[in-house]
Design an enzyme around this catalytic site. Structure first.
Site, short mmCIF file in Angstrom:
data_model
loop_
_atom_site.label_atom_id
_atom_site.label_comp_id
_atom_site.label_asym_id
_atom_site.label_seq_id
_atom_site.Cartn_x
_atom_site.Cartn_y
_atom_site.Cartn_z
CB CYS A 51 8.04 -15.91 54.51
SG CYS A 51 9.46 -15.76 55.61
CE1 TYR A 185 12.68 -9.57 52.83
CE2 TYR A 185 14.03 -11.40 52.03
CZ TYR A 185 12.80 -10.89 52.41
OH TYR A 185 11.69 -11.68 52.36
N1 LIG Z 1 12.46 -13.43 62.15
C1 LIG Z 1 13.35 -12.87 61.22
C2 LIG Z 1 13.16 -13.38 59.80
C3 LIG Z 1 11.79 -13.75 59.40
C4 LIG Z 1 11.19 -12.68 58.56
O1 LIG Z 1 11.79 -11.63 58.26
N2 LIG Z 1 9.97 -12.94 58.15
C5 LIG Z 1 9.24 -11.97 57.36
C6 LIG Z 1 8.56 -12.60 56.19
S1 LIG Z 1 9.70 -13.12 54.95
C7 LIG Z 1 8.20 -11.35 58.26
O2 LIG Z 1 7.43 -12.06 58.89
N3 LIG Z 1 8.17 -10.04 58.31
C8 LIG Z 1 7.21 -9.35 59.10
C9 LIG Z 1 7.67 -7.97 59.47
O3 LIG Z 1 8.83 -7.65 59.24
O4 LIG Z 1 6.85 -7.23 60.01
C10 LIG Z 1 13.45 -11.39 61.32
O5 LIG Z 1 12.81 -10.87 62.20
O6 LIG Z 1 14.19 -10.76 60.63
#
Ligand SMILES: N[C@@H](CCC(=O)N[C@@H](CS)C(=O)NCC(=O)O)C(=O)O
Length: 320
Positions: A51, A185
């Site tokens: 990540c 993304y």
């Molecule tokens: N907390 C933020 C950014 C952190 C984020 O997107 N982390 C990813 C990994 S790069 C994650 O844990 N994704 C899990 C999910 O979307 O279920 C969000 O919710 O957008």
């Protein structure tokens, strides 16, 4: 000290655009009654080496020497097969985080709020005594390490968020967030051709601009590393190994940008960057978990990552 969350969900009306969720645990650090105490040994940061937002915290921790201030727990880059998306401690003995004693990241979120309805995302900072998530403010977390955690920095630690540059850093970070970090993304998770093409165009327009900027100086703000360099770098290091294919940002690879590529190697060769880079986690996560078409879960062999150790030639201005 509370940092305003600069990130706002994008409510643009492009059909099929990817919208990132708002954060939930955003209590700031400080000495106020409503703030999280700045206390060494109290917290554990849960991260995935795949990540970008989580890896940024690890790079800052190493650069500032905060290893004794808070510990880290690493989740498996391949998500568990469950009815909802989660992250698991399957890399640890018996599949349990040795400090927080939980199997899944969701356990820490639910300990904090049994009604939690958001996604279970890394980075997540947990209080060790209660095994509850106290902060998952991925956008602002590094600002706290750089400022209110200063008493715990190692001697000679760099000032990654210097007062005189703060406004400029905040402005550039906002651009980097929307057009680079989250830009890839938006291309990868677009659910419509227009949304994808719009994101793709913005990513490469900004990378071209950054390539030009880095032809003029070693780092984004001259000769000293700042928070902005770390933000940009976490996307660059994933570009050829994951985003180029999985997110279809394939006008060209990182290695095709003369200045960005040399700059990326320059940073990689700083231990805080290289030692927190795990290409196997990056490739496994994106190719297996973010590519719905990869039915058989095949992880590509390439690209050859030994090129990251080749000389970058950016020590002297004459080389630029
Ligand atoms: N907390 C933020 C950014 C952190 C984020 O997107 N982390 C990813 C990994 S790069 C994650 O844990 N994704 C899990 C999910 O979307 O279920 C969000 O919710 O957008």
């Amino acid at each position: 000290m509370a940092y305003k969350t600069w990130f706002q969900d994008e409510t643009n009306n492009i059909k099929g655009a990817f919208v990132r969720q708002q954060n939930y645990f955003t209590t700031p650090f400080g000495s106020g009654a409503d703030e999280l105490p700045v206390e060494a040994g109290r917290y554990r940061l849960i991260w995935s080496a795949a990540c970008p937002w989580a890896t940024r915290q690890l790079i800052v921790r190493s650069l500032l020497g905060l290893e004794d201030a808070f510990s880290v727990g690493t989740v498996d880059p391949i998500r568990p097969k469950k009815e909802y998306s989660d992250w698991a401690f399957t890399l640890d003995k018996d599949g349990v985080d040795p400090v927080l004693k939980v199997r899944y990241l969701s356990d820490l979120y639910r300990n904090a709020d049994p009604e939690y309805k958001g996604r279970f995302t890394v980075p997540a900072l947990a209080d060790i005594k209660t095994a509850k998530v106290v902060n998952n403010d991925y956008f602002n977390l590094s600002y706290y390490w750089e400022t209110v955690w200063r008493d715990f920095h190692k001697s000679g630690a760099p000032d990654l968020f210097p007062q005189r540059l703060r406004q400029d850093i905040i402005e550039l970070n906002d651009i980097i967030f929307h057009e680079v970090n989250n830009g890839v993304y938006k291309a990868g998770f677009a659910r419509g051709q227009g949304a994808y093409e719009d994101a793709y165009a913005k990513v490469f327009k900004r990378l071209d601009w950054l390539d030009g900027r880095l032809s003029q100086s070693r780092y984004l703000f001259g000769d000293a590393l700042t928070d902005s360099d770390i933000r940009l770098w976490v996307t660059l290091v994933r570009f050829d190994a994951a985003y180029y294919n999985v997110f279809r940002v394939n006008r060209n690879r990182l290695v095709d940008f003369p200045h960005l590529w040399a700059y990326a190697r320059d940073l990689y060769q700083i231990p805080a960057f290289g030692e927190n880079t795990f290409f196997d986690h990056i490739k496994a996560h994106y190719h297996v978990c973010c590519d719905a078409g990869n039915t058989f879960g095949i992880i590509p062999k390439g690209p050859d990552v030994s090129v990251w150790n080749t000389p970058h030639g950016r020590e002297k201005p004459v080389n630029r």
